[in-house]
Design an enzyme around this catalytic site. Structure first.
Site, PDB file in Angstrom:
ATOM      1  CG  ASP A 309      71.734  15.176  13.293  1.00 38.40           C
ATOM      2  OD1 ASP A 309      72.226  15.703  14.304  1.00 38.40           O
ATOM      3  OD2 ASP A 309      70.572  14.723  13.255  1.00 38.40           O
ATOM      4  CB  ILE A 310      71.583   9.791  14.240  1.00 33.86           C
ATOM      5  CG1 ILE A 310      73.021   9.253  14.302  1.00 33.86           C
ATOM      6  CG2 ILE A 310      70.588   8.630  14.262  1.00 33.86           C
ATOM      7  CD1 ILE A 310      73.332   8.447  15.549  1.00 33.86           C
ATOM      8  CD  GLU A 353      71.206  14.176  17.967  1.00 35.71           C
ATOM      9  OE1 GLU A 353      70.172  14.791  17.676  1.00 35.71           O
ATOM     10  OE2 GLU A 353      71.725  14.200  19.096  1.00 35.71           O
TER      11      GLU A 353
END
Length: 434
Positions: A309-310, A353
């Site tokens: 996950d960003i 994301e």
């Protein structure tokens, strides 16, 4: 002067494929070379006479992957340039200003890939398609099935001239065995009259294992009974060709079936890809993950899954706009693809994301090490869009898929580990130990 060095284009490596162009008309040669550079993108060597061809090929006989040769040159009025190229093992496409049946017969006496008349405004378009097809054919494996060796070898030779990768079988049973072992075979060409298992039965057995969008079947026969073609088509074949072969018909029918497979593969690929990042999408990930896990289990090996996950993605969007957010997604996707490349891993964007990687055959510790390399690679990326500059990091949660565990359970565990990594400060990898 052996050949015009200005017409030669070198690529980034010594192993570049090179196309040889033999054309005496300066105007046509210039136009042809320009189109080849634009459409095919390979280095070129251009010659305008048989003498120049001799010197160019003598310099390096193995340098040429394909030749485009004019039928008649001032010092080679009877196709001598074609003979020279073919005799030296250079796959050759002929182009000719005039065309009639006598010309056709002169050309087809030689082992050439194809011929393209220059007699229309679309001649260069047709020639570019012929060159591209000849280069692509090398990636297409065809299985020929015929119990008569002479017929089998004749057909194999004709297809090898077309640059196909050809394998042979002398019976239906041998063909089925080859298909089971060799997943790269895309097309089967089978005779009808064979002992023990005829072409109909072979086709029916192939269709029980392979769909038409995965493997094409073409029936062949020298029989005058027109119902033979019907029998093949009813059994599941895609096409039928009568013997003795007309080379151009054989070429066009084979090419049409190969092109259909390529178009189907392209549609499947588009349907399985995320439009923004080019990575596989969520649907493809869940379709492919199960078989990969099962294959690893059959070898008594573990598998693991990671969710990436960003970090602070909402902040990137709020501070710099959604275009910057899209750049961040594409940048992370590129890093992930490069880091996971060649390892047999399954990588996908599964939402927003978030990305997922399945590590078939890796236990949790190995997946942790791989994930940490990925995290570091991403952290070294600098994003820039217009006046906006920023860095990007990711948090990663990893979980092992137990011997009797499911992918869904592992993804839930990896998700817990991901949020633990977020709580502990982001830009780190966490392993679920529950």
């Amino acid at each position: 002067m052996a050949y015009r060095s200005a017409d030669r284009r070198h690529g980034p490596g010594d192993g570049d494929l090179t196309i040889l162009v033999v054309e005496d008309s300066r105007t046509y040669s210039t136009a042809l070379c320009r189109r080849l550079r634009e459409d095919i993108g390979l280095p070129l060597v251009a010659c305008r006479s048989l003498n120049e061809l001799h010197e160019a090929v003598t310099d390096d006989r193995a340098a040429f992957t394909l030749a485009v040769v004019d039928l008649n040159l001032p010092d080679a009025p009877h196709g001598e340039a074609i003979d020279f190229a073919v005799q030296r093992g250079i796959p050759t496409i002929v182009h000719t200003a005039s065309f009639d049946m006598d010309t056709r017969n002169r050309i087809m006496e030689r082992d050439v890939i194809d011929y393209v008349p220059k007699d229309s405004e679309f001649a260069l378009d047709v020639l570019m398609g012929t060159v591209a097809r000849a280069l692509a054919n090398r990636r297409t494996r065809i299985l020929i099935v015929d119990d008569v060796m002479a017929t089998r070898k004749l057909l194999a030779r004709m297809l090898k001239v077309q640059q196909y990768d050809v394998v042979e079988a002398g019976s239906g049973a041998e063909a089925l065995s080859l298909l089971e072992r060799d997943q790269d075979i895309q097309l089967v060409v089978s005779d009808y009259h064979m002992p023990k298992m005829d072409g109909y039965e072979l086709t029916r057995r192939i269709r029980r294992q392979f769909r038409s969008d995965r493997l094409r079947v073409i029936g062949i026969s020298s029989s005058n009974d027109r119902m033979v073609s019907v029998g093949f088509l009813k059994a599941g074949a895609n096409d039928f060709i009568s013997m003795p072969f007309i080379p151009e018909e054989l070429q066009c029918r084979i090419a049409s079936n190969v092109e259909t497979l390529a178009q189907i593969a392209q549609l499947h690929n588009l349907a399985s890809r995320d439009s923004l990042t080019g990575l596989y999408n969520r649907r493809h990930f869940f379709e492919q993950a199960g078989p990969l896990i099962d294959r690893a289990r059959s070898k008594k090996r573990s598998s693991a899954v990671a969710i990436i996950d960003i970090d602070d993605f909402k902040r990137l969007n709020d501070n710099h706009g959604h275009d910057f957010g899209d750049q961040a997604l594409k940048s992370v996707a590129r890093c992930l693809a490069q880091s996971a490349e060649g390892g047999g891993h399954l990588l996908a964007r599964i939402g927003g994301e978030e990305f997922a990687i399945l590590f078939p055959g890796l236990d949790a510790k190995a997946a942790m090490r791989q994930s940490d390399h990925i995290r570091l690679d991403v952290s070294h990326e600098a994003l820039e869009l217009g006046e906006h500059k920023d860095g990007v990091t990711v948090s990663i949660g990893v979980a092992e898929i137990g011997e009797n565990g499911s992918l869904d359970e592992a993804l839930t565990a990896a998700d817990r580990a991901l949020y633990a990594a977020k709580r502990n400060g982001r830009n780190q990898v966490s392993l679920d130990t529950a």
